[in-house]
Design a protein around this motif. Structure first.
Motif, short mmCIF file in Angstrom:
data_model
loop_
_atom_site.label_atom_id
_atom_site.label_comp_id
_atom_site.label_asym_id
_atom_site.label_seq_id
_atom_site.Cartn_x
_atom_site.Cartn_y
_atom_site.Cartn_z
N ASN A 191 0.81 -1.22 0.00
CA ASN A 191 0.00 0.00 0.00
C ASN A 191 0.85 1.27 0.00
N THR A 192 2.01 1.22 0.66
CA THR A 192 2.88 2.41 0.65
C THR A 192 3.32 2.76 -0.77
N LYS A 193 3.64 1.72 -1.54
CA LYS A 193 4.05 1.94 -2.94
C LYS A 193 2.86 2.39 -3.79
N LEU A 194 1.67 1.84 -3.48
CA LEU A 194 0.49 2.25 -4.23
C LEU A 194 0.13 3.70 -3.94
N SER A 195 0.41 4.17 -2.72
CA SER A 195 0.20 5.58 -2.39
C SER A 195 1.15 6.44 -3.21
N THR A 232 -8.25 5.30 -7.10
CA THR A 232 -8.20 4.14 -6.21
C THR A 232 -6.93 3.33 -6.45
N ARG A 233 -6.64 2.44 -5.50
CA ARG A 233 -5.50 1.54 -5.66
C ARG A 233 -5.64 0.71 -6.92
N VAL A 234 -6.85 0.19 -7.14
CA VAL A 234 -7.08 -0.68 -8.29
C VAL A 234 -6.91 0.08 -9.59
N GLU A 235 -7.42 1.31 -9.63
CA GLU A 235 -7.31 2.11 -10.86
C GLU A 235 -5.86 2.40 -11.22
N VAL A 236 -5.07 2.84 -10.25
CA VAL A 236 -3.68 3.21 -10.58
C VAL A 236 -2.86 1.97 -10.88
N LEU A 237 -3.11 0.86 -10.16
CA LEU A 237 -2.33 -0.35 -10.42
C LEU A 237 -2.70 -0.96 -11.76
N THR A 238 -3.99 -0.99 -12.09
CA THR A 238 -4.41 -1.51 -13.39
C THR A 238 -3.78 -0.71 -14.51
N SER A 239 -3.74 0.61 -14.35
CA SER A 239 -3.12 1.47 -15.37
C SER A 239 -1.64 1.13 -15.54
N LEU A 240 -0.95 0.93 -14.42
CA LEU A 240 0.47 0.60 -14.49
C LEU A 240 0.70 -0.75 -15.16
N LEU A 241 -0.08 -1.74 -14.78
CA LEU A 241 0.09 -3.08 -15.36
C LEU A 241 -0.21 -3.07 -16.86
N TYR A 242 -1.29 -2.38 -17.23
CA TYR A 242 -1.66 -2.32 -18.66
C TYR A 242 -0.61 -1.58 -19.47
N ASP A 245 -2.40 -5.36 3.42
CA ASP A 245 -1.49 -4.23 3.28
C ASP A 245 -0.96 -4.09 1.86
N GLY A 246 -1.75 -4.46 0.88
CA GLY A 246 -1.31 -4.34 -0.49
C GLY A 246 -2.17 -5.14 -1.43
N ILE A 247 -1.73 -5.25 -2.67
CA ILE A 247 -2.46 -5.99 -3.71
C ILE A 247 -1.52 -6.99 -4.37
N GLU A 248 -2.00 -8.22 -4.51
CA GLU A 248 -1.29 -9.24 -5.28
C GLU A 248 -1.85 -9.25 -6.70
N ALA A 249 -0.98 -9.22 -7.68
CA ALA A 249 -1.40 -9.25 -9.07
C ALA A 249 -0.87 -10.52 -9.73
N LEU A 250 -1.79 -11.36 -10.20
CA LEU A 250 -1.41 -12.49 -11.04
C LEU A 250 -1.45 -11.99 -12.49
N ASN A 310 10.97 -7.01 -16.11
CA ASN A 310 12.20 -6.23 -15.94
C ASN A 310 11.97 -4.74 -16.14
N ASP A 311 10.70 -4.33 -16.23
CA ASP A 311 10.38 -2.92 -16.43
C ASP A 311 10.71 -2.13 -15.15
N LYS A 312 11.56 -1.14 -15.27
CA LYS A 312 12.05 -0.42 -14.10
C LYS A 312 10.94 0.36 -13.38
N GLU A 313 10.04 0.98 -14.15
CA GLU A 313 8.96 1.74 -13.52
C GLU A 313 8.04 0.81 -12.73
N MET A 314 7.65 -0.30 -13.33
CA MET A 314 6.78 -1.24 -12.65
C MET A 314 7.45 -1.79 -11.40
N LEU A 315 8.73 -2.14 -11.49
CA LEU A 315 9.46 -2.72 -10.36
C LEU A 315 9.65 -1.73 -9.22
N SER A 316 9.63 -0.44 -9.53
CA SER A 316 9.81 0.58 -8.48
C SER A 316 8.63 0.63 -7.52
N PHE A 317 7.49 0.07 -7.92
CA PHE A 317 6.31 0.04 -7.06
C PHE A 317 6.02 -1.37 -6.56
#
Length: 451
Positions: A238-242, A264-274, A422-427, A440-447
């Motif tokens: 959650n700290t990284k999602l913030s 929301t957490r889901v909105e920002v994470l979905t955007s990052l994954l996509y 305390d966070g989200i698991e993404a399969l 290996n994407d650096k931006e994705m790995l930073s969160f």
């Protein structure tokens, strides 16, 4: 039969120790023998949603494995009297109703000689060992000709821990229905009666749909059908999602637009994954190709007259976000588009109108070839906020919970809360070459928290 091994010809990890058909504790009334599927149910595929719940042996119940199984069987029988269609059969994948004939639900017990924690750490979502956790192969779309709507398997481990594998046909309900059913069943196990004050609020509600005598056409299976896909898990605290939310807000301001309201957490994470997945596909192909994000959304609270969360069935709307050029995969643009799509689902007057949402998707695609669109589509399903991690049969909350996926499934992302909340698991399911770039994407790995 004791000693019979599961899935002959495959890696054999589980041994069946018992098999029983659990029938409802009371006979279904004659006027309820036919349960008509709703307009949205009819659009769903007769594929199975496989839920895995992991329970350690760190409880104070002092119940033996046999006692736990007996309590679960008794309470399942009681729950099926409430969820009476679940004990019935679907004669064919295209039959528009459930025959509520009280045939019951198969309950299999199996044993595994390994430690639960070792098994949990070693298990791979794309491995065939996952399928062995479920009764009669009711795993994803492996048993499309089965008439059963529910299957249960209780897997015992040498340490005393167990895994509950529950499969439910998508014809009878969505992820919300799945969690409602298992929460009800667990609470009946824990408190001993469907009449207990703690169980009463969990009792199901049914929407009675009009009868349709004709057989339905087969729902189109939206799956690319390749076998070169892989599944990997990524954890985002959650700290990284913030931090990710702050980045999205900063990007929206930099783009001279008004700040995005409460992403929301889901909105920002979905955007990052996509964004990361599309970038990986672009890198592999050497050029950007228009892509699509599809997101199922629970719409029970989107109706003019809101429906309770315990309403049984498929109450799902589909958000579709096309990205015609690379700039449209920007995090802030994606979040903004999600919010626009979500707002269009507000104020639904009826289930029939909700079903029209599916039919208009094809119109939005215009003249594009549906098969070509499927090749460039990513699906994101979120179970965040659903209390899978709180399902307590009387011996504690699970140490983990997830829906199983196969690497042969459609590409995309399945989001669930971490066990500690305390966070989200993404399969993430991607083609192998794309995954090698994605992970290996650096931006994705930073969160992301490396596990």
């Amino acid at each position: 039969m004791i000693g019979k091994l599961l899935r002959l010809g495959r890696r054999q990890l589980h041994t069946i120790i018992s098999r029983e058909t659990i029938k409802p504790s009371s006979v279904t009334s004659s006027h309820l023998h036919t349960y008509n599927l709703s307009s949205i149910d009819k659009l769903a595929q007769h594929t199975y949603m496989p839920l895995i719940l992991y329970y350690s042996n760190n409880d104070n119940s002092n119940l033996s494995a046999y006692d736990k199984a007996q309590k679960m069987k008794k309470s399942l029988s009681q729950s099926l009297a409430r969820y009476y269609p679940f004990a019935g059969t679907l004669q064919t994948p295209t039959t528009p109703y459930v025959d509520c004939n009280d045939e019951g639900v198969v309950f299999v017990e199996a044993k595994n000689d390994s430690q639960l924690e070792t098994f949990q750490h070693c298990i791979s979502e794309q491995d065939e060992t996952v399928e062995q956790l479920f009764a009669d192969g009711l795993f994803c779309d492996n048993s499309p000709h089965s008439k059963s709507l529910i299957g249960v398997q209780l897997n015992h481990f040498s340490c005393g821990g167990v895994i509950v594998g529950l499969s439910m046909s998508h014809k009878i309900g969505d992820g919300c229905t799945l969690v409602s059913f298992i929460s009800h069943w667990a609470s009946v196990t824990r408190y001993g009666s469907t009449e207990h004050e703690e169980v009463q609020p969990l009792n199901p509600r049914f929407l009675h749909s009009p009868s349709i005598s004709s057989i339905l056409s087969e729902a189109q299976v939206i799956s690319q059908g390749y076998d070169n896909r892989v599944t990997k898990k990524f954890v985002f605290p959650n700290t990284k999602l913030s931090d990710l939310k702050n980045k999205v807000n900063a990007l929206s301001l930099a783009g001279s637009t008004s700040p995005i309201k409460n992403p929301t957490r889901v909105e920002v994470l979905t955007s990052l994954l996509y964004k990361t997945a599309v970038a990986a596909a672009t890198s592999k192909a050497g050029c950007f190709k228009p892509s699509y994000l599809f997101m199922p959304v629970d719409i029970r609270n989107k109706f003019v007259e809101k429906l309770p969360q315990t309403m049984v069935g498929n109450f799902v709307g589909i958000m579709m976000i096309p990205t015609r050029k690379a700039s449209e995969t920007s995090l802030s643009v994606m979040v903004e588009e999600m919010k626009k799509e979500k707002s269009q689902l507000e104020g639904i007057p009826s289930v029939e109108h909700a079903a029209e949402n599916f039919k208009t998707l094809k119109l939005k695609l215009g003249n594009e070839d549906i098969e070509d669109v499927i090749q460039r589509s990513y699906w994101c399903s979120s179970l965040c906020g659903f209390p899978y991690n709180k399902v307590d049969f009387g011996w504690g909350k699970p140490m983990g919970a997830s829906l199983a996926v196969r690497s042969a499934d459609r590409i995309g992302f399945l989001l669930t809360d971490t066990p500690d909340g305390d966070g989200i698991e993404a399969l993430v399911v991607l083609e192998k070459e794309d995954m090698e770039i994605f992970e290996n994407d650096k931006e994705m790995l930073s969160f992301c928290q490396i596990i």
